[in-house]
Scaffold this motif. Structure first.
Motif, PDB file in Angstrom:
ATOM      1  N   LEU A  87       0.829  -1.205   0.000  1.00 22.88           N
ATOM      2  CA  LEU A  87       0.000   0.000   0.000  1.00 22.88           C
ATOM      3  C   LEU A  87       0.866   1.259   0.000  1.00 22.88           C
TER       4      LEU A  87
ATOM      5  N   ARG B  31      -6.942   1.334  -6.958  1.00 18.53           N
ATOM      6  CA  ARG B  31      -6.874  -0.093  -7.289  1.00 18.53           C
ATOM      7  C   ARG B  31      -7.407  -0.994  -6.175  1.00 18.53           C
ATOM      8  N   GLN B  32      -7.743  -0.419  -5.026  1.00 16.37           N
ATOM      9  CA  GLN B  32      -8.247  -1.228  -3.917  1.00 16.37           C
ATOM     10  C   GLN B  32      -9.525  -0.592  -3.352  1.00 16.37           C
ATOM     11  N   GLU B  33     -10.460  -0.312  -4.240  1.00 18.56           N
ATOM     12  CA  GLU B  33     -11.666   0.390  -3.811  1.00 18.56           C
ATOM     13  C   GLU B  33     -12.475  -0.387  -2.773  1.00 18.56           C
ATOM     14  N   THR B  34     -12.405  -1.718  -2.802  1.00 16.69           N
ATOM     15  CA  THR B  34     -13.170  -2.489  -1.813  1.00 16.69           C
ATOM     16  C   THR B  34     -12.616  -2.289  -0.403  1.00 16.69           C
ATOM     17  N   MET B  35     -11.319  -2.030  -0.293  1.00 19.27           N
ATOM     18  CA  MET B  35     -10.753  -1.770   1.032  1.00 19.27           C
ATOM     19  C   MET B  35     -11.298  -0.442   1.573  1.00 19.27           C
TER      20      MET B  35
ATOM     21  N   GLY C 165      -5.029   5.033   3.916  1.00 20.63           N
ATOM     22  CA  GLY C 165      -5.257   4.504   2.570  1.00 20.63           C
ATOM     23  C   GLY C 165      -5.499   5.610   1.558  1.00 20.63           C
TER      24      GLY C 165
ATOM     25  N   TYR D 186      -5.401   4.504  -2.250  1.00 19.13           N
ATOM     26  CA  TYR D 186      -5.765   3.087  -2.382  1.00 19.13           C
ATOM     27  C   TYR D 186      -7.079   2.882  -3.098  1.00 19.13           C
ATOM     28  N   TYR D 187      -7.876   3.916  -3.195  1.00 18.75           N
ATOM     29  CA  TYR D 187      -9.170   3.811  -3.873  1.00 18.75           C
ATOM     30  C   TYR D 187      -9.011   3.601  -5.379  1.00 18.75           C
TER      31      TYR D 187
ATOM     32  N   LEU E 157       0.583  -1.354  -6.515  1.00 15.69           N
ATOM     33  CA  LEU E 157      -0.495  -1.743  -7.422  1.00 15.69           C
ATOM     34  C   LEU E 157      -0.639  -0.766  -8.591  1.00 15.69           C
TER      35      LEU E 157
END
Length: 165
Positions: A43, A138-142, A130, A135-136, A48
């Motif tokens: 992260l 490539r990791q929007e679910t997080m 995040g 992080y949103y 990512l």
């Protein structure tokens, strides 16, 4: 069972459940500490963004690739998780005691509010950290998970502060 005692039971079940859930998270993070540090490193290193198709953005100047920082950040989150878990457990024990008439319900509500404030703060720390590393993208679910945890904390706070009548 009266309506006020049944409401007290629901409050105790909620805080007990959150405490036990967070206890499992803490156990997992202690057992798999290196994996957690690795995930935080992914992260903070914004790795990512390099996956196909690569994303080039000025935000990449925020990359932190030093493993010492990854370990320190993960350790900080772990300490926050432990503190929050202990507060949730203490509040749950007090609520269970109040349910059985063994402890003061008002004091239990104060501890429950403190525990839920810590839970919300922990979720906000993860959300803000995040967001700093975008992080949103490539990791929007997080990010969605962190928002849900904040919502759960707020809903729990509303429930805990519902008058007993």
């Amino acid at each position: 069972m009266t309506q006020p005692t049944s409401l007290l039971l629901i409050k105790a079940v909620l805080l007990s459940g959150l405490a036990l859930w967070l206890a499992v998270i803490v156990l997992n993070n202690v057992v798999a500490f290196r994996n957690g540090v690795f995930a935080v490193g992914m992260l903070m290193g914004m790795q990512l963004f390099d996956q196909e198709p690569p994303i080039r953005t000025p935000l990449l100047s925020r990359r932190v690739t030093n493993a010492v920082w990854h370990r320190m950040v993960f350790s900080f989150v772990l300490v926050m998780e432990v503190a929050t878990m202990m507060l949730l457990a203490a509040a749950a024990i007090m609520l269970i005691g109040a349910f059985f008439g063994l402890s003061d319900g008002a004091a239990a509500m104060i501890w429950a509010n403190l525990a839920l404030a810590a839970f919300i703060a922990l979720s906000l720390i993860m959300l803000l950290g995040g967001a700093w590393f975008a992080y949103y993208v490539r990791q929007e679910t997080m990010q969605i998970t962190h928002f849900i945890l904040i919502g759960l904390g707020v809903a729990g706070t509303l429930l805990v502060n519902m008058p007993m009548q």
